[in-house]
Design an enzyme around this catalytic site. Structure first.
Site, PDB file in Angstrom:
ATOM      1  N   ASP A 117      52.475  29.612   1.651  1.00 35.39           N
ATOM      2  CA  ASP A 117      52.225  29.173   0.273  1.00 35.39           C
ATOM      3  C   ASP A 117      51.535  30.319  -0.475  1.00 35.39           C
ATOM      4  O   ASP A 117      50.511  30.820  -0.016  1.00 35.39           O
ATOM      5  CB  ASP A 117      51.338  27.914   0.285  1.00 35.39           C
ATOM      6  CG  ASP A 117      51.260  27.282  -1.098  1.00 35.39           C
ATOM      7  OD1 ASP A 117      52.074  27.641  -1.966  1.00 35.39           O
ATOM      8  OD2 ASP A 117      50.371  26.428  -1.303  1.00 35.39           O
ATOM      9  N   HIS A 128      61.861  22.614  -3.730  1.00 37.58           N
ATOM     10  CA  HIS A 128      60.618  22.858  -4.465  1.00 37.58           C
ATOM     11  C   HIS A 128      60.736  24.097  -5.342  1.00 37.58           C
ATOM     12  O   HIS A 128      60.445  24.048  -6.546  1.00 37.58           O
ATOM     13  CB  HIS A 128      59.440  22.971  -3.486  1.00 37.58           C
ATOM     14  CG  HIS A 128      58.146  23.223  -4.173  1.00 37.58           C
ATOM     15  ND1 HIS A 128      57.687  22.419  -5.196  1.00 37.58           N
ATOM     16  CD2 HIS A 128      57.218  24.204  -4.016  1.00 37.58           C
ATOM     17  CE1 HIS A 128      56.536  22.887  -5.635  1.00 37.58           C
ATOM     18  NE2 HIS A 128      56.223  23.976  -4.944  1.00 37.58           N
TER      19      HIS A 128
HETATM   20  C1  HEM Z   1      55.995  27.938  -4.601  1.00 31.96           C
HETATM   21  C2  HEM Z   1      54.303  24.643  -1.484  1.00 31.96           C
HETATM   22  C3  HEM Z   1      52.908  21.850  -5.210  1.00 31.96           C
HETATM   23  C4  HEM Z   1      54.173  25.368  -8.261  1.00 31.96           C
HETATM   24  C5  HEM Z   1      55.720  27.252  -3.440  1.00 31.96           C
HETATM   25  C6  HEM Z   1      56.127  27.665  -2.109  1.00 31.96           C
HETATM   26  C7  HEM Z   1      55.633  26.739  -1.242  1.00 31.96           C
HETATM   27  C8  HEM Z   1      54.936  25.757  -2.017  1.00 31.96           C
HETATM   28  C9  HEM Z   1      55.773  26.735   0.275  1.00 31.96           C
HETATM   29  C10 HEM Z   1      56.973  28.903  -1.780  1.00 31.96           C
HETATM   30  C11 HEM Z   1      56.170  30.133  -1.551  1.00 31.96           C
HETATM   31  C12 HEM Z   1      55.432  30.631  -2.756  1.00 31.96           C
HETATM   32  O1  HEM Z   1      55.993  31.274  -3.642  1.00 31.96           O
HETATM   33  O2  HEM Z   1      54.244  30.327  -2.834  1.00 31.96           O
HETATM   34  C13 HEM Z   1      53.783  23.599  -2.234  1.00 31.96           C
HETATM   35  C14 HEM Z   1      53.254  22.385  -1.670  1.00 31.96           C
HETATM   36  C15 HEM Z   1      52.861  21.608  -2.718  1.00 31.96           C
HETATM   37  C16 HEM Z   1      53.148  22.330  -3.939  1.00 31.96           C
HETATM   38  C17 HEM Z   1      53.173  22.089  -0.177  1.00 31.96           C
HETATM   39  C18 HEM Z   1      52.246  20.230  -2.731  1.00 31.96           C
HETATM   40  C19 HEM Z   1      52.147  19.484  -1.674  1.00 31.96           C
HETATM   41  C20 HEM Z   1      53.160  22.545  -6.365  1.00 31.96           C
HETATM   42  C21 HEM Z   1      52.889  22.055  -7.694  1.00 31.96           C
HETATM   43  C22 HEM Z   1      53.258  23.063  -8.556  1.00 31.96           C
HETATM   44  C23 HEM Z   1      53.755  24.168  -7.754  1.00 31.96           C
HETATM   45  C24 HEM Z   1      52.286  20.699  -8.027  1.00 31.96           C
HETATM   46  C25 HEM Z   1      53.180  23.114 -10.065  1.00 31.96           C
HETATM   47  C26 HEM Z   1      53.144  22.064 -10.859  1.00 31.96           C
HETATM   48  C27 HEM Z   1      54.729  26.391  -7.523  1.00 31.96           C
HETATM   49  C28 HEM Z   1      55.224  27.638  -8.097  1.00 31.96           C
HETATM   50  C29 HEM Z   1      55.778  28.368  -7.037  1.00 31.96           C
HETATM   51  C30 HEM Z   1      55.588  27.554  -5.842  1.00 31.96           C
HETATM   52  C31 HEM Z   1      55.159  28.059  -9.558  1.00 31.96           C
HETATM   53  C32 HEM Z   1      56.455  29.746  -7.118  1.00 31.96           C
HETATM   54  C33 HEM Z   1      57.918  29.573  -7.456  1.00 31.96           C
HETATM   55  C34 HEM Z   1      58.654  30.901  -7.575  1.00 31.96           C
HETATM   56  O3  HEM Z   1      58.409  31.592  -8.569  1.00 31.96           O
HETATM   57  O4  HEM Z   1      59.455  31.213  -6.690  1.00 31.96           O
HETATM   58  N1  HEM Z   1      55.013  26.070  -3.354  1.00 31.96           N
HETATM   59  N2  HEM Z   1      53.707  23.540  -3.606  1.00 31.96           N
HETATM   60  N3  HEM Z   1      53.688  23.809  -6.439  1.00 31.96           N
HETATM   61  N4  HEM Z   1      54.957  26.378  -6.174  1.00 31.96           N
HETATM   62 FE1  HEM Z   1      54.403  24.928  -4.894  1.00 31.96          FE
END
Ligand code: HEM
Length: 298
Positions: free
Chosen positions: A144, A214
């Site tokens: 993450d 996601h």
């Molecule tokens: C990307 C996990 C909730 C916004 C990611 C990634 C993972 C992850 C594994 C891919 C690796 C990375 O780029 O960091 C989670 C989990 C969540 C969660 C387990 C809740 C249980 C959220 C929420 C938001 C969010 C609530 C925004 C409202 C983002 C964004 C990215 C991302 C902006 C980068 C996307 C990109 O530009 O490729 N998240 N996330 N995430 N997440 Fe989450």
């Protein structure tokens, strides 16, 4: 430029603490405590070198407006989203304390010192201790933070209000998620990768990111430009009790949060984030973290 609060820009240490409070008593006592936070941090960092204790204080919309300091543009409350099994509650809160450091004990100690003088004036809605897990993985065991802005310049560009009365301030979004890991672990690694949109071992974006993954939901472009936020989320909890991710992110406005949430919860095109079949938000709130100078002036 005004100084942003210390927990916002630097990379977080391995331990964190997030506390959401409601003010039920004397508001002035609470404000005095909030104003003294950075002095307390300075003293503790001098006494405990190497701990890199950093914290930020932020305020919910209605509490902030009661301080009569004007309102940063479009400051609004978190609203409930989704339907059926995939929903995000809006749980509110007046004051958010976000702490990170290299020491769990100091985070705990800072909170005790912060709360004791105003214990009667507040009700704690949520107190969650986060920790870096494995090589910066969420408990789904996907990395993450891969696409988080990396340099201080890039982070400040994304997270801070640039000019005007609220310069140096930042909007904060918090959601505490509880994971259903047994259900998640029943999926094959290939199926999990399709749910996230990246590979599991090394966090490489899939060639064909599924629209309902996601990453497919939150990697959003507007006029050719990717919407960015600065995430400081960490896993929390116990093995036999509740566990999951404490999602917290900072941004110079609320627009990017709103667009990402609407996309995740099926409100932009009817598709919802498949990751939400395996994790459920139990809190949700927006806050505003003023600059250090503005906090001092309250
Ligand atoms: C990307 C996990 C909730 C916004 C990611 C990634 C993972 C992850 C594994 C891919 C690796 C990375 O780029 O960091 C989670 C989990 C969540 C969660 C387990 C809740 C249980 C959220 C929420 C938001 C969010 C609530 C925004 C409202 C983002 C964004 C990215 C991302 C902006 C980068 C996307 C990109 O530009 O490729 N998240 N996330 N995430 N997440 Fe989450």
């Amino acid at each position: 430029m005004a100084t942003s609060q210390p927990a916002i820009l630097p990379d977080a240490g391995p331990f964190s603490l997030y506390v959401v409070m409601k003010v039920v008593g004397n508001k002035d006592t609470v404000i005095e405590q909030c104003k003294s936070l950075h002095q307390t941090l300075a003293v503790l960092n001098e006494q405990q070198p190497g701990a890199e204790l950093r914290a930020s204080i932020a305020f919910g919309q209605s509490f902030w407006s009661s301080l009569e300091k004007g309102s940063p543009a479009e400051f609004s409350d978190f609203r409930e989203l989704g339907k059926g099994d995939i929903t995000a509650p809006a749980t509110g809160g007046d004051v958010l304390l976000h702490v990170n450091s290299s020491r769990h004990d100091l985070n705990f100690y800072l909170l005790r010192r912060f709360i004791e003088p105003m214990a009667k004036e507040i009700e704690v809605l949520d107190e969650t201790y986060g920790f870096k897990y494995l090589d910066s993985r969420d408990m789904t065991e996907f990395v993450d933070g891969t696409e988080n802005p990396k340099t201080v310049e890039a982070r400040s560009d994304v997270a801070l209000i640039k000019e005007g009365d609220f310069a140096g301030g930042s909007f904060v979004m918090v959601q505490r998620f509880i994971h259903n890991l047994p259900a998640w672990n029943r999926l094959s690694i290939q199926a999990q990768e399709k749910v996230i949109g990246r590979t599991k071992p090394d966090s490489i974006e899939l060639d064909d990111v599924p629209a309902a993954s996601h990453v497919g939901r939150v990697d959003i472009k507007e006029e050719g430009k990717g919407l960015k936020i600065v995430r400081h989320s960490l896993p929390y909890g116990s093995v036999t009790g509740e566990h999951g991710l404490l999602f917290i992110a900072y941004c110079s406005g609320q627009h990017n949060f709103n667009v990402m949430l609407e996309s995740m919860y099926g409100e932009s095109d009817g598709k919802s984030d498949q990751m939400l079949r395996f994790t459920k938000a139990v809190t949700g709130a927006y806050f505003f973290a003023p600059s250090v100078e503005m906090l001092d002036s309250l």
